[in-house]
Design an enzyme around this catalytic site. Sequence first.
Site, PDB file in Angstrom:
ATOM      1  CE  LYS A 110      27.824   6.398  -4.451  1.00  0.00           C
ATOM      2  NZ  LYS A 110      27.143   7.019  -5.719  1.00  0.00           N
ATOM      3  CG  HIS A 169      28.825   6.703   0.038  1.00  0.00           C
ATOM      4  ND1 HIS A 169      28.031   7.524   0.831  1.00  0.00           N
ATOM      5  CD2 HIS A 169      28.150   5.485   0.382  1.00  0.00           C
ATOM      6  CE1 HIS A 169      26.891   7.039   1.311  1.00  0.00           C
ATOM      7  NE2 HIS A 169      26.949   5.957   1.275  1.00  0.00           N
TER       8      HIS A 169
END
Length: 245
Positions: free
Chosen positions: A213, A209
């Site tokens: 995050k 990701h």
Amino acid sequence: MLSLRAPPRTLSASPWRRRGRLDGFAAPRCVSAAPPATTLETATARPAGVSFPILVNGCTGKMGVSVAEAATSRGLHLVPVSFSSRENLDKTIQVGDTDVEIYGPSAREDVLSSVIDEYPDVVVVDYTAPDSVNSNAELYCKLGVPFVMGTTGGDQQLLYKSVQDSENYALISPQMGKQVVAFLAAMETIAEQFPGAFSGYRLEVLESHQAGKLDTSGTAKAVIACFEKLGAVFDMERVSSYSCA
């Protein structure tokens, strides 16, 4: 990346059975993974007759800014305010030709009420932080403003309940990539029709990701939930992840 390892022994009988055909595919309630980069970069053509005000909360983050830029490039009117999950920012950022003023949680209700008065057909898009999901959604429902919840985390069951009880319009889908949504819809259908098909298998999950995050992706959680229905055993705390730029 998902990895399934077969059990060391052969099952004597299938621990699952076919439940019968479903009436249709059930769309996943919550998914999240980054859509192809070209989705935002090439969103320059404005569909004929489409224009409405949009308020993007979370413009201090990478995804919030990207959504705001994509909205303006499509000809939507970007409301010049945005909520942050942090107080006392006293900050203004520029998105295209619009100066967007950032407000902390304590100012949300007053600011949003004023926005609704000025833009009664406004749609809110939320890309804030996991700890703001439920409080933001409850405010949107209280004031009756339709919203898109793109933020992962929070209490998802409470989120669905808030929307259902208020009968407010909402799209709860942290993943906006149609390919991933289709994949998860297929996974949920398989899980419903073949419960226990992977009993005895061990599941390993590796996700990637964007840097910064704060939580495990909703896509990973949704896929894991499907495999758990299929009988695979997995501890959510064991998700391996790495971040990319």
